[in-house]
Design an enzyme around this catalytic site. Sequence first.
Site, PDB file in Angstrom:
ATOM      1  N   CYS A 152       0.736  -1.077   0.295  1.00  0.00           N
ATOM      2  CA  CYS A 152      -0.079  -0.367   0.409  1.00  0.00           C
ATOM      3  C   CYS A 152       0.949   1.228   0.099  1.00  0.00           C
ATOM      4  CB  CYS A 152      -0.897   0.002   1.392  1.00  0.00           C
ATOM      5  SG  CYS A 152      -0.320  -0.455   2.671  1.00  0.00           S
TER       6      CYS A 152
ATOM      7  N   HIS B  45      -2.663   7.036   4.131  1.00  0.00           N
ATOM      8  CA  HIS B  45      -0.670   6.654   3.975  1.00  0.00           C
ATOM      9  C   HIS B  45      -0.335   7.999   3.420  1.00  0.00           C
ATOM     10  CE1 HIS B  45      -1.503   2.443   5.510  1.00  0.00           C
ATOM     11  NE2 HIS B  45      -0.909   2.401   5.259  1.00  0.00           N
TER      12      HIS B  45
END
Length: 353
Positions: free
Chosen positions: A152, A245
């Site tokens: 990710c 993120h």
Amino acid sequence: MTPPSSRIPVAILGATGTVGQKFVRLLDGHPWFEVVALAASERSAGRPYADVVRWRETTPLPEAVAKMVVAPSEPPLPGRIVFSALEAEIATPIEQAFARAGATVVTNTRNHRMAEDVPLVIPEVNGHHLDVLPRQRAGRGWTGALVANPNCSTAGLAMVLAPLHRAFGVDRIVVNTMQAVSGAGYPGVASLDILDNVIPFIGGEEEKIAAETCKLLGDMTAGTFRNAAIAVSAHTNRVPVIDGHTETVSVGFARRVTPDEVRHALLAAAPSDLLRSLPSTPEHPIVVDPRPDRPQPRLDRDRGRGMTVTVGRIRPCPVLDVRLVLLVHNTIRGAAGLAIQDAELLVARGDVA
């Protein structure tokens, strides 16, 4: 391209977990795909999905799958495409069994990402790496195929680096990640560990970012991958954010590059006509936000339905050349949404039997 004349049946492995639920939500009403099978562990198999899933999405559980009986994670299952959200510890033999049985498996797990005959794909970055699939099928004796999407954090990083590498040649980066707790699955990190805290270690993450970035940005010739020669120094941290993120990146190039050149290269990056035809491709895969305090997870992670990577604070770096901040929605662009986009590209290219 011409869309499929009828919706393609797909199955989801690991359907009760965090990423599995994201697949269920994103595939609900998908114009090309129809979920016809859900699979999970033996303790869930044989029971209706609604009875075994602890639904964590913010939208209601889709009625079309609520009464669907969960199957064991083993072939055969109905579905020409199989999305895998399995735990890495058990995924390898299961995913390979489905590919051997003729399914096109798109996996979110780490297990096959660095295999020499498995394409690790972000459509906007290296969709042509899917050209390795004939070699994969011939070498392994499969009628199906196996395609991986990256970690990710790597997904957002590679999206931003790709147009810069094409324009200027990236040769070194330093990246510091501030990774959301949803990246650890559910229940993930204990609340007494993450609240009022930053955890400066995520096992194996720094190594994955380095290896996967170089494969994604590398070349492929005659069915063989050649990784990009980029030195990657990664620092990974878990922070008390639910989704999204954030990554601070310093980039060094083969020649001196200015922030304005980086900004222009990112703004000029646009998907091809083929990629624009895919239902999951956002209008703007990369957005440059000029505001001095952006991107922020809570405000920017859902851009482009979670498939857009937001970049901000592009400025000179006194050590390398340019530094910037990027934000990627880790469970959509960094996981289930990217896997679905990979499958759309496979269909558009004619790679799905």
